[in-house]
Scaffold this motif. Structure first.
Motif, mmCIF file in Angstrom:
data_model
loop_
_atom_site.group_PDB
_atom_site.id
_atom_site.type_symbol
_atom_site.label_atom_id
_atom_site.label_comp_id
_atom_site.label_asym_id
_atom_site.label_seq_id
_atom_site.Cartn_x
_atom_site.Cartn_y
_atom_site.Cartn_z
ATOM 1 N N LYS A 183 2.666 5.949 -3.235
ATOM 2 C CA LYS A 183 3.720 6.712 -3.904
ATOM 3 C C LYS A 183 3.487 6.750 -5.410
ATOM 4 O O LYS A 183 3.638 7.789 -6.062
ATOM 5 C CB LYS A 183 5.078 6.083 -3.603
ATOM 6 N N MET A 184 3.102 5.604 -5.993
ATOM 7 C CA MET A 184 2.835 5.552 -7.425
ATOM 8 C C MET A 184 1.676 6.444 -7.800
ATOM 9 O O MET A 184 1.662 7.074 -8.855
ATOM 10 C CB MET A 184 2.539 4.103 -7.841
ATOM 11 N N SER A 185 0.675 6.552 -6.920
ATOM 12 C CA SER A 185 -0.508 7.349 -7.204
ATOM 13 C C SER A 185 -0.164 8.817 -7.369
ATOM 14 O O SER A 185 -0.814 9.532 -8.120
ATOM 15 C CB SER A 185 -1.526 7.179 -6.077
ATOM 16 N N LEU A 224 -7.195 -4.046 -2.575
ATOM 17 C CA LEU A 224 -7.708 -3.954 -3.939
ATOM 18 C C LEU A 224 -8.137 -2.522 -4.262
ATOM 19 O O LEU A 224 -7.775 -1.974 -5.310
ATOM 20 C CB LEU A 224 -8.894 -4.911 -4.119
ATOM 21 N N LEU A 225 -8.891 -1.899 -3.371
ATOM 22 C CA LEU A 225 -9.388 -0.542 -3.612
ATOM 23 C C LEU A 225 -8.247 0.461 -3.654
ATOM 24 O O LEU A 225 -8.256 1.390 -4.480
ATOM 25 C CB LEU A 225 -10.404 -0.152 -2.541
ATOM 26 N N THR A 226 -7.249 0.287 -2.776
ATOM 27 C CA THR A 226 -6.088 1.180 -2.788
ATOM 28 C C THR A 226 -5.333 1.053 -4.108
ATOM 29 O O THR A 226 -4.925 2.051 -4.721
ATOM 30 C CB THR A 226 -5.135 0.843 -1.617
ATOM 31 N N LYS A 227 -5.143 -0.184 -4.549
ATOM 32 C CA LYS A 227 -4.437 -0.439 -5.808
ATOM 33 C C LYS A 227 -5.187 0.153 -7.000
ATOM 34 O O LYS A 227 -4.578 0.785 -7.884
ATOM 35 C CB LYS A 227 -4.274 -1.947 -5.989
ATOM 36 N N ASP A 256 0.818 -1.207 0.000
ATOM 37 C CA ASP A 256 0.000 0.000 0.000
ATOM 38 C C ASP A 256 0.851 1.256 0.000
ATOM 39 O O ASP A 256 0.487 2.272 -0.588
ATOM 40 C CB ASP A 256 -0.942 0.008 1.207
ATOM 41 N N GLU A 257 2.010 1.210 0.697
ATOM 42 C CA GLU A 257 2.895 2.365 0.684
ATOM 43 C C GLU A 257 3.434 2.619 -0.722
ATOM 44 O O GLU A 257 3.511 3.754 -1.188
ATOM 45 C CB GLU A 257 4.051 2.132 1.664
ATOM 46 N N ARG A 258 3.805 1.542 -1.421
ATOM 47 C CA ARG A 258 4.288 1.699 -2.794
ATOM 48 C C ARG A 258 3.183 2.221 -3.701
ATOM 49 O O ARG A 258 3.409 3.058 -4.561
ATOM 50 C CB ARG A 258 4.804 0.354 -3.338
#
Length: 481
Positions: free
Chosen positions: A14-16, A243-246, A9-11
């Motif tokens: 950052k990608m977001s 899933l929702l975070t991704k 989730d941290e990665r």
């Protein structure tokens, strides 16, 4: 949340902040185990809805060579009319259907299941009608209820997967569509032996039994099709949260707020219309094959029974090209090379048919080979073009409208295919074969134009980010090509 998802989730967060398509497409993180759960829950049952589309599209071709036209005293252009009348409501219904399915109080399983069970009843009635007019009315009704299925299924798949994951899942989804003609050929081969059972001709049993199959599958749609990701029930809380975070990192907020959507922008988006035009061009090949392969095979010298069976390897070739091509595409993060390869294969198939139409020395074996080129080329295009479009869209409204348009208007090629294969031109069909080749060439031009626009956008965005230290890319993202 479980520790095993915390680092991921941290990665993702950052990608977001960057929204870079390349980074999202090439990040080497382990695939969460729940993705397999999603695949098993979503793809088989939603794929079956697409199988039904192709089954209903091709069974009329199988019924034709078993005596449909003679049995209902159809006029010379009656068969072509049966094909195109289906697609009038099919095209008009898909966009409103997807918007209705995405409303908060509408459950996808109930929406798709109800439409599918009605479709099965109408499809069965094709084998019971006593008149040509009755068949036309039933074909029109089928277009209404069938329109909800492929677009709704593709829409739901697009909601659950990231851009990197989507292409292989769309390939699996479209593979179920290719299974339709395979199943139809096998069923028609077996069902033709029922000629005379209960006083009904063999072609009637093709419609009746395949309609009953549709009704049977509809009950599984009610049971297995899940809600949208934010309401999913079969995942654990930590899996759902991951899933929702991704998905938010990859595509932004996917919830639909009808009042806040800029419909002019959505409906005028070139990222929807150019892939739709490409889909239209490749679907001309699929539509021609679906409607006329059994007829062409009988004209190559095979009797009706053998022609039903000899069509199966052609469709299986489409499955192999589609799945393998989309798997490789997902690994390298590119769509354009595979779409262009599919177009070139399709053109080879059409060129062989055009040579035949001009009375050149083209053997039956070469014409049969051309069908394999057309199958492999067109089905890799269909899956890849749909994935390519959804890869470059954000927001539930855009994806819902986009999947409806590409599978609705993209299927308008059936209007063309059903009218350019003129019966009196058989077996050479010069009009049909030249039209098919012309649209394949058009698809190549559009493909090259589309990738050029996407490349130009990415270059422009790179320059903007370089000038502002990367901060101006917050609201824009790089396109997949």
């Amino acid at each position: 949340m479980s520790d095993k998802y915390a680092g991921a989730d941290e990665r993702l967060a950052k990608m977001s902040s960057d929204q870079s398509t390349e980074e999202l497409g090439t990040v080497s993180a382990p695939t969460p185990k729940y993705i397999t759960q999603l695949d098993l829950r979503l793809i088989p049952i939603l794929g079956c809805t697409y199988t039904i589309l192709f089954l209903d599209r091709t069974n009329i071709a199988n019924a034709r060579i078993e005596g449909l036209e003679k049995g209902l005293n159809m006029p010379a252009n009656g068969y072509a009319t049966c094909l195109w009348i289906f697609f009038i409501p099919f095209v008009l219904i898909e966009i409103p259907s997807n918007l209705i399915m995405s409303l908060p109080r509408i459950k996808p399983n109930l929406f798709l299941g109800c439409n599918m069970i009605i479709l099965g009843v109408v499809s069965t009635c094709q084998g019971l009608t006593k008149s040509y007019g009755g068949l036309l009315a039933l074909r029109f009704l089928m277009g209404i209820f069938e329109a909800t299925l492929p677009a709704g299924a593709a829409f739901l798949i697009g909601e659950y997967y990231t851009r990197k994951e989507a292409s292989l899942r769309y390939a699996a989804f479209f593979t179920f569509g290719v299974l339709g003609p395979c199943i139809s050929g096998l069923l028609a081969y077996g069902i033709r032996n029922m000629n005379g059972v209960q006083g009904k001709e063999g072609w009637r049993w093709i419609f009746i039994l395949e309609g009953i199959l549709t009704i049977f599958i509809s009950f599984w749609v009610f049971l297995l099709v899940p809600d949208f990701p934010e309401n999913v029930k079969f995942l654990k809380p930590e899996q759902k949260a991951h899933l929702l975070t991704k998905l938010r990192a990859d595509k932004g907020n996917q919830k639909l707020d009808i009042k806040s959507v800029n419909w002019v922008k959505v409906l005028g988006d070139y990222r929807i219309w150019l892939p739709t035009l490409m889909f239209f061009c490749c679907d001309m090949t699929a539509a021609s094959m679906s409607a006329f392969i059994p007829t062409i095979l009988t004209e190559l010298g095979w009797k009706a029974a053998r022609a039903q069976v000899m069509s199966i390897p052609v469709w299986l070739t489409g499955i192999v090209f589609q799945v393998f091509g989309c798997w490789v595409s997902g690994r390298i993060g590119k769509r354009f090379p595979f779409v262009l390869m599919g177009i070139l294969l399709t053109m080879i198939g059409w060129i062989i048919q055009v040579c035949y139409s001009e009375r050149m020395a083209v053997t039956a074996g070469v014409r049969y080979f051309s069908l394999f080129c057309m199958s492999g080329g067109t089905f890799i295009q269909m899956a890849m073009t749909t994935a390519w479009m959804t890869n470059n869209l954000r927001g539930r409204a855009s994806i819902g409208v986009g999947t409806a348009i590409i599978l609705g208007l993209g299927n308008c090629a059936n209007f063309v295919a059903s009218n350019v294969f003129i019966k009196k031109e058989a077996p050479y069909y010069p009009t049909g074969f030249r039209t098919g080749l012309g649209l394949a060439i058009t698809g190549a031009v559009v493909c090259l134009g589309y990738v050029s626009v996407l490349w130009w956008h990415n270059q422009k965005l790179d320059r903007k980010r370089a000038e502002h230290g990367g901060e101006d890319g917050q609201t824009e993202y790089r396109y997949v090509y």
